[in-house]
Every structure is written in structure tokens, then in C-alpha cells.
Design a protein around this motif. Sequence first.
Motif, mmCIF file in Angstrom:
data_model
loop_
_atom_site.group_PDB
_atom_site.id
_atom_site.type_symbol
_atom_site.label_atom_id
_atom_site.label_comp_id
_atom_site.label_asym_id
_atom_site.label_seq_id
_atom_site.Cartn_x
_atom_site.Cartn_y
_atom_site.Cartn_z
ATOM 1 N N PHE A 85 -44.378 -66.427 6.675
ATOM 2 C CA PHE A 85 -43.897 -67.636 5.990
ATOM 3 C C PHE A 85 -42.943 -67.347 4.840
ATOM 4 O O PHE A 85 -42.565 -68.259 4.101
ATOM 5 N N ALA A 86 -42.595 -66.094 4.621
ATOM 6 C CA ALA A 86 -41.706 -65.827 3.474
ATOM 7 C C ALA A 86 -40.529 -64.967 3.922
ATOM 8 O O ALA A 86 -40.587 -64.292 4.946
ATOM 9 N N ASP A 87 -39.481 -64.993 3.088
ATOM 10 C CA ASP A 87 -38.273 -64.192 3.388
ATOM 11 C C ASP A 87 -38.407 -62.837 2.681
ATOM 12 O O ASP A 87 -38.161 -62.726 1.467
ATOM 13 N N LYS A 88 -38.862 -61.848 3.418
ATOM 14 C CA LYS A 88 -39.128 -60.523 2.815
ATOM 15 C C LYS A 88 -37.861 -59.953 2.182
ATOM 16 O O LYS A 88 -37.932 -59.255 1.170
ATOM 17 N N LYS A 89 -36.691 -60.235 2.737
ATOM 18 C CA LYS A 89 -35.433 -59.678 2.193
ATOM 19 C C LYS A 89 -35.240 -60.142 0.736
ATOM 20 O O LYS A 89 -34.855 -59.361 -0.134
ATOM 21 N N TYR A 90 -35.591 -61.416 0.489
ATOM 22 C CA TYR A 90 -35.435 -61.947 -0.881
ATOM 23 C C TYR A 90 -36.428 -61.244 -1.811
ATOM 24 O O TYR A 90 -36.075 -60.827 -2.914
ATOM 25 N N ILE A 91 -37.645 -61.067 -1.317
ATOM 26 C CA ILE A 91 -38.674 -60.404 -2.153
ATOM 27 C C ILE A 91 -38.259 -58.961 -2.442
ATOM 28 O O ILE A 91 -38.393 -58.456 -3.559
ATOM 29 N N ASP A 92 -37.692 -58.306 -1.440
ATOM 30 C CA ASP A 92 -37.231 -56.915 -1.648
ATOM 31 C C ASP A 92 -36.112 -56.863 -2.692
ATOM 32 O O ASP A 92 -36.057 -55.938 -3.521
ATOM 33 N N ARG A 117 -45.781 -54.393 5.139
ATOM 34 C CA ARG A 117 -45.907 -55.723 4.530
ATOM 35 C C ARG A 117 -44.737 -56.571 5.030
ATOM 36 O O ARG A 117 -43.587 -56.147 4.949
ATOM 37 N N LEU A 118 -45.040 -57.743 5.534
ATOM 38 C CA LEU A 118 -44.032 -58.583 6.204
ATOM 39 C C LEU A 118 -43.456 -59.664 5.300
ATOM 40 O O LEU A 118 -42.432 -60.257 5.642
ATOM 41 N N SER A 119 -44.125 -59.956 4.157
ATOM 42 C CA SER A 119 -43.695 -61.149 3.395
ATOM 43 C C SER A 119 -43.666 -60.947 1.891
ATOM 44 O O SER A 119 -43.227 -61.822 1.149
ATOM 45 N N GLU A 120 -44.187 -59.801 1.411
ATOM 46 C CA GLU A 120 -44.296 -59.600 -0.044
ATOM 47 C C GLU A 120 -44.200 -58.111 -0.331
ATOM 48 O O GLU A 120 -44.097 -57.284 0.579
ATOM 49 N N TRP A 139 -36.343 -65.448 -11.040
ATOM 50 C CA TRP A 139 -36.424 -65.306 -9.574
ATOM 51 C C TRP A 139 -37.467 -66.265 -9.022
ATOM 52 O O TRP A 139 -38.435 -66.590 -9.707
ATOM 53 N N ASN A 140 -37.268 -66.730 -7.789
ATOM 54 C CA ASN A 140 -38.230 -67.671 -7.174
ATOM 55 C C ASN A 140 -39.413 -66.906 -6.588
ATOM 56 O O ASN A 140 -39.633 -66.916 -5.366
ATOM 57 N N VAL A 141 -40.119 -66.220 -7.470
ATOM 58 C CA VAL A 141 -41.269 -65.429 -7.017
ATOM 59 C C VAL A 141 -42.478 -65.692 -7.905
ATOM 60 O O VAL A 141 -42.343 -66.239 -8.997
ATOM 61 N N LYS A 142 -43.638 -65.298 -7.380
ATOM 62 C CA LYS A 142 -44.871 -65.359 -8.164
ATOM 63 C C LYS A 142 -45.384 -63.929 -8.251
ATOM 64 O O LYS A 142 -45.203 -63.138 -7.319
ATOM 65 N N VAL A 143 -46.014 -63.580 -9.377
ATOM 66 C CA VAL A 143 -46.580 -62.236 -9.555
ATOM 67 C C VAL A 143 -48.095 -62.388 -9.733
ATOM 68 O O VAL A 143 -48.553 -63.100 -10.618
ATOM 69 N N TYR A 144 -48.845 -61.754 -8.817
ATOM 70 C CA TYR A 144 -50.305 -61.792 -8.911
ATOM 71 C C TYR A 144 -50.826 -60.426 -9.337
ATOM 72 O O TYR A 144 -50.298 -59.391 -8.909
ATOM 73 N N ASP A 145 -51.872 -60.434 -10.136
ATOM 74 C CA ASP A 145 -52.673 -59.231 -10.363
ATOM 75 C C ASP A 145 -54.044 -59.539 -9.754
ATOM 76 O O ASP A 145 -54.819 -60.308 -10.307
ATOM 77 N N SER A 146 -54.313 -58.963 -8.586
ATOM 78 C CA SER A 146 -55.553 -59.288 -7.858
ATOM 79 C C SER A 146 -56.746 -58.482 -8.383
ATOM 80 O O SER A 146 -57.858 -58.622 -7.905
ATOM 81 N N GLY A 147 -56.452 -57.583 -9.314
ATOM 82 C CA GLY A 147 -57.497 -56.660 -9.774
ATOM 83 C C GLY A 147 -57.478 -55.370 -8.972
ATOM 84 O O GLY A 147 -58.101 -54.386 -9.325
ATOM 85 N N PHE A 148 -56.734 -55.414 -7.852
ATOM 86 C CA PHE A 148 -56.624 -54.221 -6.990
ATOM 87 C C PHE A 148 -55.177 -53.775 -6.841
ATOM 88 O O PHE A 148 -54.898 -52.611 -6.575
ATOM 89 N N ALA A 149 -54.251 -54.727 -6.964
ATOM 90 C CA ALA A 149 -52.826 -54.394 -6.843
ATOM 91 C C ALA A 149 -52.015 -55.512 -7.502
ATOM 92 O O ALA A 149 -52.546 -56.615 -7.747
ATOM 93 N N LEU A 150 -50.748 -55.213 -7.775
ATOM 94 C CA LEU A 150 -49.817 -56.238 -8.270
ATOM 95 C C LEU A 150 -48.966 -56.675 -7.085
ATOM 96 O O LEU A 150 -48.535 -55.842 -6.286
ATOM 97 N N ASP A 154 -43.470 -64.909 -2.509
ATOM 98 C CA ASP A 154 -42.630 -66.115 -2.499
ATOM 99 C C ASP A 154 -43.364 -67.214 -3.270
ATOM 100 O O ASP A 154 -44.528 -67.508 -2.971
ATOM 101 N N GLN A 155 -42.674 -67.824 -4.254
ATOM 102 C CA GLN A 155 -43.385 -68.787 -5.112
ATOM 103 C C GLN A 155 -43.805 -70.046 -4.355
ATOM 104 O O GLN A 155 -44.613 -70.828 -4.819
#
Length: 233
Positions: A85-92, A117-120, A139-150, A154-155
Motif C-alpha cells: 500500500f505504499a510507494d517504497k521509492k518515496y520512502i527510500d 521490506r516492500l513499503s517502509e 516529508w510525507n512520512v511517519k516515524v515510529y519507535d516500536s521499542g524494537f526498531a525505528l 508512508d504517513q
Amino acid sequence: MKKIKALALDIDGTITDSQRLLSINAIKTIRKVENSGIPVILVTGNTAVYTYALTTSIGTTGGVVGENGGVMFKEGYKNNETIVFADKKYIDKAYNYLKENLTKEHQLKIVDDQYCRLSEVAFYRTMNADIIREILKDWNVKVYDSGFALHITDQNINKGITLEKLAKILKINPDNIMGIGDSENDLDFLDHVGIKIAVANASSNLKEKADYVCKKPNGDGVMEAVEKFIFND
Ligand SMILES: O=C(O)COP(=O)(O)O
Ligand SMILES: [Mg+2]
């Protein structure tokens, strides 16, 4: 009490411990729920291939939401393809911009192989997520800290939005889904389910959102919530 027609589970920190070791009690509980006719859905920041292996070895049948909602997989749907569901090229591009704008002291190390990873993009927690959020604020992105990785995602997608899509395929109203999680990348997820559960080791913001906070952590918490809300013990 809403009738529970599916159980949606986060993976790391929920059915695993803090070292990502899978809980035996969680596996037993998942199989008991599946044997009662209620499908179990895995909803995770992990990659599609990792989660596919897990769903196969544990035996969940409700499908998978992976990469924080960036991918979805359901046996028998769309020829078993993994939907992205996301554009990996933009995330890259955002990730490369981040690398160019980090000071020397901050080095990023990709989690898993970047190509699976296909989308993030996900990397080890070697720095505070707020520094990344500041650098990527335009940038149109979201940044998560899951406690295991950052994660840089795609926002416009998250675990909850994609779980709704999967629920539609399962013909289950999300209001009849019990969701269990442990950290900030589950906040959106719990917003989309009818019964919101936080395991005892969950982040404080997730506990605030939960209808019920387990007394026990990780897989034992999953067993506690399932016994309480599905088998009414
Ligand atoms: O992939 C991560 O960083 C954490 O995975 P989770 O969403 O299953 O906790
Ligand atoms: Mg987690």
C-alpha cells in the motif's frame, strides 16, 4: 460486551518477549482461539516474509498486516499475493535524505535486509526518533519507535487502516475484533478495533487508550485477555 469474531495481535513485545522470543503460552492461546472458530490476525511492523513464516508455523488463519500497514496478505485472496500500500521509492528517498542530513555521530543500521521490506524502511534504535522526525518534518512520512526498531512509513497508512481492509475481506466488523498490542505503532491499530487491550509491558500512551490493561506481560498477557474476554474464565 461486544461479540469477538477475530483476534488481532501485534508480534514484538506482545506474543514475544523483549528479546523477540516467541511465548509458548501465546502459541497455545492462539491455537485455542483458532480451534474455537475465531480467526487470529497478525498485525505487525515486521516484514511480510517474516510474518508469513510466523503465521504458517503458529497456524493463524486471519491473514497478516505487515510493515505497520504497508503490506497485507490473506491466504486465498488475490491469488495469495502480498498487497503493498505504499510507494517504497518515496520512502527510500526520505531515508536517503535522512542519511545525508545526519551528523557523523548518528549511524543508521538497517533492520533485516532492506530489499525484503516492500513499503517502509526500518533500522536499529541507535538514536532518538524525534531527531528523525525533525529532519523529515517536510516529508510525507511517519516515524515510529516500536521499542524494537525505528520505522519510516508512508504517513497515509498504518496498522489500523490496513486491518480495516483485511476485516472487509474477512467480512468481520472491526468493532468485533479484539486487538492486543504493546507500543506506539499499535496506537492507530487499537483505534480501529472494538476491544482494545494493552499487555502489562505496554507503553503508557497505549495503556491510556486500552479498554483493559493486562496484569501480565507479553504472551502471558495475551493468554490473560483471551481467557477473560473470549473464553470468559
Ligand atoms: O517491527 C517492529 O519494530 C516491531 O514489531 P511489532 O509491530 O510486531 O511490535
Ligand atoms: Mg509490538
